[in-house]
Design an enzyme around this catalytic site. Structure first.
Site, PDB file in Angstrom:
ATOM      1  N   SER A 101      32.229  14.268  67.502  1.00 51.89           N
ATOM      2  CA  SER A 101      31.333  13.539  66.503  1.00 51.89           C
ATOM      3  C   SER A 101      31.621  11.949  66.635  1.00 51.89           C
ATOM      4  CB  SER A 101      31.538  13.805  65.019  1.00 51.89           C
ATOM      5  OG  SER A 101      30.686  14.762  64.675  1.00 51.89           O
ATOM      6  N   LYS A 104      28.571  10.381  68.041  1.00 51.41           N
ATOM      7  CA  LYS A 104      27.492   9.936  67.035  1.00 51.41           C
ATOM      8  C   LYS A 104      27.463   8.092  67.112  1.00 51.41           C
ATOM      9  CE  LYS A 104      26.974  13.576  63.729  1.00 51.41           C
ATOM     10  NZ  LYS A 104      28.069  14.587  64.194  1.00 51.41           N
ATOM     11  N   SER A 159      29.198  12.767  58.472  1.00 55.28           N
ATOM     12  CA  SER A 159      29.181  13.393  60.032  1.00 55.28           C
ATOM     13  C   SER A 159      28.020  14.238  59.931  1.00 55.28           C
ATOM     14  CB  SER A 159      30.274  13.831  60.868  1.00 55.28           C
ATOM     15  OG  SER A 159      30.447  13.621  62.135  1.00 55.28           O
TER      16      SER A 159
END
Length: 391
Positions: A101, A104, A159
């Site tokens: 993640s 991101k 997330s």
């Protein structure tokens, strides 16, 4: 149904840090010298001088009296000064590894400038249909109405891959978002990154590097929205029937949760986990007017909290060593050279493929094309053009 923000105040660890960050961080470099693009979409790379960051192992240039670099077990890491872009030390900085993640950060850099936070959107079943099994979720529901800012809280704090899918659909679809992220990475001079799944979900061939993730984190801190989101500890998220529920950032260095001591001066950025990537973290902290960015990818020892403790050690070293080491490279594009070694993913402990959450914030320096396109996207949203098919 109208969803508003709760009267509860959102806590942040650095509510006043954004202005200081903007003063500290320079604009994006104009010159873009290229390393070969792992996606294979670029032309012949521009020639660039060799860089210490392309060498295997730990790279550091200690002056007399400088502290020794701490021993950490991560496969790859970088310590950099966010203001100057100087890389103070690194280990296999360009090694291509699954980012989980932490990718991101690039998603936010790409998408955040195009979506006004106050726009409301009713989520369709189609937008949630392709969220990967085992994904981390914030709790976006079919038929629910959310402000764009609610969805960004879901991305940064929990997330939430469900929130990422909705935001990507609002800006052109899944494949189009991945392509724009790839272009944004190239624009920043980040040549180790290959984007296939914008939420960071484990996908064969999707890679980044400690170097590239530090570039993304530094770029994000130039934007006050990104800085605000990535420093947010907790917030209220819309639930069913007009109710709200609390969500909390999963970056334990920011929150001090689960037995991890909070790091003083931490600004945030983004943590992640998948079974293939292991634990990953991009963190930034301020001390004495200096901001450092540290990336740690896949520690091999110490369990799930090792990514936080190894980041803590590297931040402590970076602040102690500042001014007493010579840089081994730069996060600015002019320092790009050859590609790093190919990824050798090392599986972490077995578990579901889920991207761990964190906090971040809006996006870094906005490219001219993105800025011009934002108005058109916003206008389309207000006209109700939300029925785009995800690629």
């Amino acid at each position: 149904m109208t969803i508003g923000f709760s009267s509860r105040t959102v806590r942040t660890t650095c509510a006043l840090c954004a202005a200081g960050l903007l003063a500290l961080l320079p604009g994006a470099a104009a010159a873009r010298a290229g390393r070969p693009d792992p996606a294979g979409t670029g032309g012949s790379p521009a020639a660039a001088p060799p860089s210490a960051l392309d060498r295997p192992g730990t790279q550091v240039r200690l002056r007399p009296g400088a502290p020794e670099v701490p021993e950490v077990s991560a496969l790859s890491w970088v310590v950099a000064d966010a203001g100057s872009g100087d890389v103070l030390a690194a280990h296999d900085a360009h090694r291509r590894l699954p980012p989980a993640s932490t990718l991101k950060t690039l998603f936010a850099l790409t998408v955040l400038p195009a979506l006004p936070g106050g726009v409301r959107h009713q989520v369709s079943a189609r937008e949630l249909a392709e969220v990967g099994p085992g994904s981390s979720l914030v709790g976006v529901t079919e038929g629910g109405t959310y402000r764009v800012s609610d969805l960004w809280n879901g991305v940064f704090l929990n997330s939430g891959n469900d929130a990422v899918h909705v935001l990507a659909d609002l800006t052109g679809g899944w494949s189009a978002t991945a392509a724009r992220m790839q272009a944004r990475a190239r624009d920043l001079g980040a040549r180790d990154t290959h984007v296939l799944s914008p939420d960071g979900y484990d996908t064969p061939g999707q890679v980044s590097s400690a170097y590239d993730l530090a570039v993304f984190g530094r770029a994000g801190l130039r934007n006050p929205d990104f800085a605000r989101y990535c420093a947010t500890v907790d917030a209220m998220f819309p639930g069913e029937h007009g109710e709200t529920f609390g969500i909390k950032n999963t970056n334990r260095l920011l929150t001090g949760a689960d037995g991890v001591e909070r790091y003083p001066g931490l600004i945030g950025i983004k943590n992640g986990y998948t079974s293939n990537a292991g634990n990953t973290l991009v963190a930034a902290a301020r001390r004495g007017g200096r901001v450092l960015v540290v990336t740690v990818m896949n520690p091999q020892d110490g369990g799930g909290h090792a990514v936080y403790e190894e980041t803590r050690s590297l931040l402590d070293w970076g602040f102690a060593a500042a001014g007493r080491v010579d840089p081994v490279g730069s996060l600015d594009a002019g320092d790009r050279a050859r590609p790093g070694p190919a990824a050798v993913p090392t599986p972490a402990a077995a578990g579901p493929e889920r991207a761990a959450a964190t906090d971040w914030a809006a996006t870094g320096a906005v490219a001219g094309a993105a800025g011009l396109g934002a108005g058109a996207v916003a206008l389309g949203l207000h006209l109700g053009l939300r029925g785009r098919r995800r690629d």
